[in-house]
Design a protein around this motif. Structure first.
Motif, mmCIF file in Angstrom:
data_model
loop_
_atom_site.group_PDB
_atom_site.id
_atom_site.type_symbol
_atom_site.label_atom_id
_atom_site.label_comp_id
_atom_site.label_asym_id
_atom_site.label_seq_id
_atom_site.Cartn_x
_atom_site.Cartn_y
_atom_site.Cartn_z
ATOM 1 N N GLU A 152 45.513 3.569 25.581
ATOM 2 C CA GLU A 152 45.284 3.369 24.148
ATOM 3 C C GLU A 152 43.808 3.059 23.874
ATOM 4 O OE1 GLU A 152 47.294 0.423 21.039
ATOM 5 O OE2 GLU A 152 48.641 1.048 22.669
ATOM 6 N N ILE A 153 43.235 2.190 24.694
ATOM 7 C CA ILE A 153 41.822 1.848 24.520
ATOM 8 C C ILE A 153 40.952 3.082 24.788
ATOM 9 C CG2 ILE A 153 39.910 0.436 25.406
ATOM 10 C CD1 ILE A 153 41.972 -1.792 25.892
ATOM 11 N N ILE A 154 41.285 3.809 25.853
ATOM 12 C CA ILE A 154 40.519 5.026 26.165
ATOM 13 C C ILE A 154 40.543 5.969 24.952
ATOM 14 C CG2 ILE A 154 40.409 7.086 27.646
ATOM 15 C CD1 ILE A 154 39.702 4.751 29.341
ATOM 16 N N GLU A 155 41.706 6.116 24.323
ATOM 17 C CA GLU A 155 41.797 7.000 23.147
ATOM 18 C C GLU A 155 40.941 6.469 21.991
ATOM 19 O OE1 GLU A 155 43.014 10.096 22.550
ATOM 20 O OE2 GLU A 155 43.229 10.051 24.734
ATOM 21 N N HIS A 156 40.907 5.157 21.833
ATOM 22 C CA HIS A 156 40.099 4.589 20.737
ATOM 23 C C HIS A 156 38.607 4.836 20.948
ATOM 24 C CE1 HIS A 156 42.781 2.705 17.945
ATOM 25 N NE2 HIS A 156 43.465 2.135 18.922
ATOM 26 N N VAL A 157 38.162 4.797 22.189
ATOM 27 C CA VAL A 157 36.711 4.873 22.410
ATOM 28 C C VAL A 157 36.252 6.276 22.825
ATOM 29 C CG1 VAL A 157 36.748 2.454 23.109
ATOM 30 C CG2 VAL A 157 36.621 4.191 24.854
ATOM 31 N N ARG A 158 37.185 7.208 22.949
ATOM 32 C CA ARG A 158 36.819 8.566 23.373
ATOM 33 C C ARG A 158 35.780 9.154 22.409
ATOM 34 N NH1 ARG A 158 41.372 12.775 23.475
ATOM 35 N NH2 ARG A 158 39.534 14.088 23.742
ATOM 36 N N ASP A 159 34.993 10.088 22.909
ATOM 37 C CA ASP A 159 33.979 10.782 22.116
ATOM 38 C C ASP A 159 32.868 9.869 21.595
ATOM 39 O OD1 ASP A 159 35.405 13.311 22.280
ATOM 40 O OD2 ASP A 159 36.810 12.481 20.823
ATOM 41 N N SER A 160 32.756 8.669 22.145
ATOM 42 C CA SER A 160 31.686 7.772 21.682
ATOM 43 C C SER A 160 30.331 8.227 22.226
ATOM 44 C CB SER A 160 31.929 6.336 22.170
ATOM 45 O OG SER A 160 33.034 5.756 21.509
ATOM 46 N N ASN A 161 29.300 8.087 21.402
ATOM 47 C CA ASN A 161 27.932 8.311 21.888
ATOM 48 C C ASN A 161 27.547 7.214 22.871
ATOM 49 O OD1 ASN A 161 28.242 9.350 19.028
ATOM 50 N ND2 ASN A 161 26.366 10.379 19.679
ATOM 51 N N LEU A 162 28.110 6.014 22.646
ATOM 52 C CA LEU A 162 27.856 4.887 23.539
ATOM 53 C C LEU A 162 29.101 4.011 23.609
ATOM 54 C CD1 LEU A 162 25.886 2.930 25.115
ATOM 55 C CD2 LEU A 162 25.489 1.827 22.913
ATOM 56 N N VAL A 163 29.497 3.664 24.831
ATOM 57 C CA VAL A 163 30.546 2.656 25.012
ATOM 58 C C VAL A 163 29.926 1.459 25.721
ATOM 59 C CG1 VAL A 163 32.748 2.082 26.111
ATOM 60 C CG2 VAL A 163 32.402 4.368 25.153
ATOM 61 N N VAL A 164 30.036 0.306 25.102
ATOM 62 C CA VAL A 164 29.630 -0.939 25.758
ATOM 63 C C VAL A 164 30.876 -1.466 26.456
ATOM 64 C CG1 VAL A 164 28.721 -3.262 25.409
ATOM 65 C CG2 VAL A 164 27.936 -1.376 23.957
ATOM 66 N N LEU A 165 30.843 -1.492 27.785
ATOM 67 C CA LEU A 165 32.049 -1.778 28.555
ATOM 68 C C LEU A 165 31.821 -2.960 29.496
ATOM 69 C CD1 LEU A 165 34.933 -0.747 29.416
ATOM 70 C CD2 LEU A 165 33.752 0.561 31.196
ATOM 71 N N GLU A 166 32.795 -3.846 29.537
ATOM 72 C CA GLU A 166 32.677 -4.983 30.443
ATOM 73 C C GLU A 166 32.685 -4.544 31.910
ATOM 74 O OE1 GLU A 166 35.851 -8.072 30.277
ATOM 75 O OE2 GLU A 166 34.134 -9.356 30.661
ATOM 76 N N SER A 167 31.764 -5.115 32.681
ATOM 77 C CA SER A 167 31.763 -4.933 34.141
ATOM 78 C C SER A 167 31.485 -6.328 34.681
ATOM 79 C CB SER A 167 30.667 -3.932 34.529
ATOM 80 O OG SER A 167 30.793 -3.541 35.866
ATOM 81 N N ASN A 168 32.497 -7.191 34.590
ATOM 82 C CA ASN A 168 32.294 -8.630 34.688
ATOM 83 C C ASN A 168 31.976 -9.137 36.086
ATOM 84 O OD1 ASN A 168 33.978 -11.484 35.131
ATOM 85 N ND2 ASN A 168 32.689 -11.440 33.297
#
Ligand SMILES: [Zn+2]
Ligand SMILES: [Zn+2]
Length: 266
Positions: A152-168
């Motif tokens: 679901e999250i992948i679908e929400h952020v797909r096609d983004s010019n930029l994804v800010v993603l946690e890499s904790n």
């Protein structure tokens, strides 16, 4: 029309991202002191007096620290869902009625020309969300503080010019590190934080969904190194026959200083 994005800081001692189309000047989270946010904005050439709103992902202190102060100082609204408001209202102090904006998780809303989708994430807060913001065909998504990534999250952020993603964190560093057992369990749980490995695997999916740039964010001071996060992600991409710099660009948000300022236009 150009959208610009800069991470002012990201990590457990404070998260704050800035996004602008030159008409709306928005913060996503305000987890540093007001003073620090103002000086970091000036550093990237933005007059803090021009801020127009603050979006809040969840009520943890590293995301809300100066939201109330900034709202009062610059006369700007704060956007959050009911659960987050319940969790932070007291800490934020007195706000003007008109500055309390309530959105519904999963339901889009508009801030100027930004079309904002707040989507549910798995984290130990009342109703935590990630955001995707679309403005004239430019899409930027911010997804930190989550125990795992789902379709679901992948679908929400797909096609983004930029994804800010946690890499904790690096899981091994966390396991052998000095954190108390309960904290290790919390971070590793489904309601905790995303590991470098999990981020790498998510980026493989994101590349397949047309994401061109990923900013690794919310890196732990104790259980990670920027170089390790990047190397882990690069390895996982290479194992999946993806080339960094060609298929996707990987950049970093820093714990204690501003990132580059990135520009996107359609
Ligand atoms: Zn956080
Ligand atoms: Zn959190």
């Amino acid at each position: 029309m150009t959208v610009r994005f800069c991470s002012l800081a990201s990590g457990s001692s404070g998260n704050c991202h800035f996004i602008t189309d030159d008409s709306e000047n928005l913060l996503v989270d305000a987890g540093l002191s007001g003073k620090k946010i103002q000086s970091k904005l000036l550093e990237i050439g933005i007059d803090p007096c021009r801020l127009t709103g603050i979006l809040i992902s969840h009520e943890h202190n590293d995301h809300i620290h100066s939201a109330g102060i900034l709202s009062r100082r610059f006369n700007i609204p704060i956007y959050a869902n009911v659960g987050t408001w319940r969790g932070m209202e007291e800490k934020l102090g007195k706000l003007k009625e008109e500055h309390i904006k309530i959105f519904e998780t999963g339901k889009i809303f508009e801030v100027g020309d930004f079309i904002v989708t707040p989507y549910s994430t798995s984290h130990d807060a009342n109703d935590p969300v990630g955001f995707s913001l679309i403005n004239n065909g430019v899409k930027i998504s911010i997804t930190t503080d989550l125990g795992y990534i789902n379709d679901e999250i992948i679908e929400h952020v797909r096609d983004s010019n930029l994804v800010v993603l946690e890499s904790n964190h690096d899981e091994e560093m966390l396991k052998v590190g000095s954190y108390p057992y309960y904290l290790k369990r919390r971070i590793l749980s489904n309601l905790g934080h995303l590991s470098n490995d999990a981020a790498g695997l998510a980026i493989v999916d994101l590349v397949r969904k047309n994401v061109k740039k990923v900013m690794l964010a919310h890196l732990s001071k104790e259980n990670n190194f920027p170089e390790l996060a990047i190397a882990t992600v690069n390895n996982i991409l290479a194992l999946n026959k993806m080339i960094v710099g060609e298929d996707v660009e990987i950049v970093l948000a820093h714990r204690d200083r501003v990132s580059n300022l990135y520009e996107f236009s359609k």
